[in-house]
Write a protein that holds these residues in place. Structure first.
Motif, PDB file in Angstrom:
ATOM      1  N   PRO A   1      21.486 -30.771 -17.794  1.00 55.64           N
ATOM      2  CA  PRO A   1      21.477 -32.318 -17.298  1.00 55.64           C
ATOM      3  C   PRO A   1      20.677 -33.021 -18.088  1.00 55.64           C
ATOM      4  O   PRO A   1      19.369 -32.507 -18.119  1.00 55.64           O
ATOM      5  CB  PRO A   1      21.160 -32.102 -15.538  1.00 55.64           C
ATOM      6  CG  PRO A   1      21.587 -30.627 -15.324  1.00 55.64           C
ATOM      7  CD  PRO A   1      21.292 -29.804 -16.729  1.00 55.64           C
TER       8      PRO A   1
ATOM      9  N   LEU B   1      18.771 -39.136 -16.375  1.00 51.19           N
ATOM     10  CA  LEU B   1      19.538 -39.219 -15.314  1.00 51.19           C
ATOM     11  C   LEU B   1      19.172 -38.488 -14.108  1.00 51.19           C
ATOM     12  O   LEU B   1      19.042 -38.834 -13.028  1.00 51.19           O
ATOM     13  CB  LEU B   1      20.995 -38.731 -15.690  1.00 51.19           C
ATOM     14  CG  LEU B   1      22.168 -39.094 -14.741  1.00 51.19           C
ATOM     15  CD1 LEU B   1      22.310 -40.571 -14.400  1.00 51.19           C
ATOM     16  CD2 LEU B   1      23.546 -38.565 -15.141  1.00 51.19           C
ATOM     17  N   VAL B   2      18.460 -37.151 -14.179  1.00 46.37           N
ATOM     18  CA  VAL B   2      17.680 -36.573 -12.999  1.00 46.37           C
ATOM     19  C   VAL B   2      16.800 -37.448 -12.567  1.00 46.37           C
ATOM     20  O   VAL B   2      16.649 -37.468 -11.217  1.00 46.37           O
ATOM     21  CB  VAL B   2      17.481 -35.176 -13.550  1.00 46.37           C
ATOM     22  CG1 VAL B   2      16.780 -34.509 -12.412  1.00 46.37           C
ATOM     23  CG2 VAL B   2      18.607 -34.325 -13.926  1.00 46.37           C
TER      24      VAL B   2
ATOM     25  N   ALA C   1      18.124 -40.377 -10.415  1.00 47.72           N
ATOM     26  CA  ALA C   1      18.649 -39.821  -8.975  1.00 47.72           C
ATOM     27  C   ALA C   1      17.485 -39.357  -8.151  1.00 47.72           C
ATOM     28  O   ALA C   1      17.675 -39.658  -6.851  1.00 47.72           O
ATOM     29  CB  ALA C   1      19.758 -38.602  -9.460  1.00 47.72           C
TER      30      ALA C   1
ATOM     31  N   THR D   1      32.744 -38.757 -16.448  1.00 45.83           N
ATOM     32  CA  THR D   1      32.753 -37.181 -16.006  1.00 45.83           C
ATOM     33  C   THR D   1      33.986 -36.883 -16.212  1.00 45.83           C
ATOM     34  O   THR D   1      35.118 -37.172 -15.596  1.00 45.83           O
ATOM     35  CB  THR D   1      32.024 -37.045 -14.725  1.00 45.83           C
ATOM     36  OG1 THR D   1      32.124 -35.699 -14.234  1.00 45.83           O
ATOM     37  CG2 THR D   1      32.823 -37.822 -13.582  1.00 45.83           C
TER      38      THR D   1
ATOM     39  N   THR E   1      20.724 -32.546  -8.079  1.00 45.89           N
ATOM     40  CA  THR E   1      22.001 -31.833  -8.738  1.00 45.89           C
ATOM     41  C   THR E   1      23.170 -32.899  -8.834  1.00 45.89           C
ATOM     42  O   THR E   1      23.995 -32.626  -9.480  1.00 45.89           O
ATOM     43  CB  THR E   1      22.153 -30.487  -8.196  1.00 45.89           C
ATOM     44  OG1 THR E   1      22.571 -30.654  -6.766  1.00 45.89           O
ATOM     45  CG2 THR E   1      20.934 -29.590  -8.196  1.00 45.89           C
ATOM     46  N   HIS E   2      23.160 -33.699  -7.685  1.00 47.97           N
ATOM     47  CA  HIS E   2      24.322 -34.644  -7.739  1.00 47.97           C
ATOM     48  C   HIS E   2      23.933 -36.093  -7.567  1.00 47.97           C
ATOM     49  O   HIS E   2      22.743 -36.441  -7.153  1.00 47.97           O
ATOM     50  CB  HIS E   2      25.203 -34.080  -6.394  1.00 47.97           C
ATOM     51  CG  HIS E   2      25.740 -32.829  -6.730  1.00 47.97           C
ATOM     52  ND1 HIS E   2      24.939 -31.842  -6.356  1.00 47.97           N
ATOM     53  CD2 HIS E   2      27.125 -32.614  -6.787  1.00 47.97           C
ATOM     54  CE1 HIS E   2      25.918 -30.872  -6.657  1.00 47.97           C
ATOM     55  NE2 HIS E   2      27.100 -31.195  -6.795  1.00 47.97           N
ATOM     56  N   LEU E   3      24.787 -36.877  -7.992  1.00 50.77           N
ATOM     57  CA  LEU E   3      24.796 -38.270  -7.810  1.00 50.77           C
ATOM     58  C   LEU E   3      25.666 -38.807  -6.660  1.00 50.77           C
ATOM     59  O   LEU E   3      26.755 -38.156  -6.472  1.00 50.77           O
ATOM     60  CB  LEU E   3      25.290 -39.141  -9.136  1.00 50.77           C
ATOM     61  CG  LEU E   3      24.631 -38.627 -10.573  1.00 50.77           C
ATOM     62  CD1 LEU E   3      25.187 -39.297 -11.371  1.00 50.77           C
ATOM     63  CD2 LEU E   3      23.050 -39.411 -10.462  1.00 50.77           C
TER      64      LEU E   3
ATOM     65  N   ILE F   1      25.568 -33.904 -11.625  1.00 53.32           N
ATOM     66  CA  ILE F   1      24.860 -34.418 -12.786  1.00 53.32           C
ATOM     67  C   ILE F   1      25.134 -33.582 -13.887  1.00 53.32           C
ATOM     68  O   ILE F   1      25.254 -34.217 -15.084  1.00 53.32           O
ATOM     69  CB  ILE F   1      23.522 -34.597 -12.586  1.00 53.32           C
ATOM     70  CG1 ILE F   1      22.941 -35.521 -11.345  1.00 53.32           C
ATOM     71  CG2 ILE F   1      22.681 -34.841 -13.717  1.00 53.32           C
ATOM     72  CD1 ILE F   1      21.426 -35.683 -11.023  1.00 53.32           C
TER      73      ILE F   1
ATOM     74  N   TRP G   1      26.639 -41.970 -19.666  1.00 55.06           N
ATOM     75  CA  TRP G   1      26.303 -42.948 -18.483  1.00 55.06           C
ATOM     76  C   TRP G   1      25.682 -44.332 -19.001  1.00 55.06           C
ATOM     77  O   TRP G   1      25.016 -44.274 -20.177  1.00 55.06           O
ATOM     78  CB  TRP G   1      25.463 -42.119 -17.476  1.00 55.06           C
ATOM     79  CG  TRP G   1      23.990 -41.706 -17.948  1.00 55.06           C
ATOM     80  CD1 TRP G   1      23.954 -40.580 -18.601  1.00 55.06           C
ATOM     81  CD2 TRP G   1      22.920 -42.561 -17.934  1.00 55.06           C
ATOM     82  NE1 TRP G   1      22.493 -40.448 -18.996  1.00 55.06           N
ATOM     83  CE2 TRP G   1      22.082 -41.709 -18.601  1.00 55.06           C
ATOM     84  CE3 TRP G   1      22.673 -43.650 -17.322  1.00 55.06           C
ATOM     85  CZ2 TRP G   1      20.846 -41.928 -18.620  1.00 55.06           C
ATOM     86  CZ3 TRP G   1      21.125 -44.037 -17.445  1.00 55.06           C
ATOM     87  CH2 TRP G   1      20.354 -43.226 -18.008  1.00 55.06           C
TER      88      TRP G   1
END
Length: 129
Positions: free
Chosen positions: A4, A8-9, A12, A29, A86-88, A113, A119
């Motif tokens: 990932p 971006l992590v 988030a 995605t 781990t997720h958006l 992610i 992105w």
């Protein structure tokens, strides 16, 4: 993406820690383009639960999104345990299809992610003019 994107992590994680829902993001995605605002997971879960509760046919699913978790069952996406998200969690989001966004009013999407291939900050909106 198997590793990932650290940036971006971090985005988030900041959304999670500040409990903000003002960060606009657009991601690609699995070939789909999703655009909208990020929400903290807890806020996202609560909103999905509310929508399901109001449904005659899906109301019984609402408690899955608000069920209390025991500390040893916590999800990796929760940042207060020191682990990276781990997720958006998108709200007021649309899947871009040609010149329209689906649904028009915006929806609730959860995206891993690691599945984001591209992105950008900001969201896209369309007008008829």
């Amino acid at each position: 993406m198997s590793n990932p994107d650290e940036l971006l992590v971090d985005i988030a994680g900041m959304v999670e820690s500040e409990q903000s829902n003002q960060m606009s993001l657009t991601v690609v995605t699995s070939g789909a383009v999703i655009t909208g605002r990020l929400a903290p997971e807890a806020v996202w879960r609560q909103r999905v639960s509310e929508v399901l509760t109001d449904s005659d046919h899906l109301g019984s699913f609402s408690e899955i999104f608000t069920a209390d978790e025991k500390p040893d069952e916590r999800k990796r996406g929760e940042t207060d345990d020191g682990l990276a998200p781990t997720h958006l969690h998108f709200h007021v989001a649309r899947i871009l299809q040609g010149t329209v966004g689906i649904p028009e009013t915006g929806g609730m999407y959860r995206v891993a992610i690691q599945d984001v291939s591209a992105w950008t900050v900001g969201d896209f909106s369309y007008s008829d003019s």
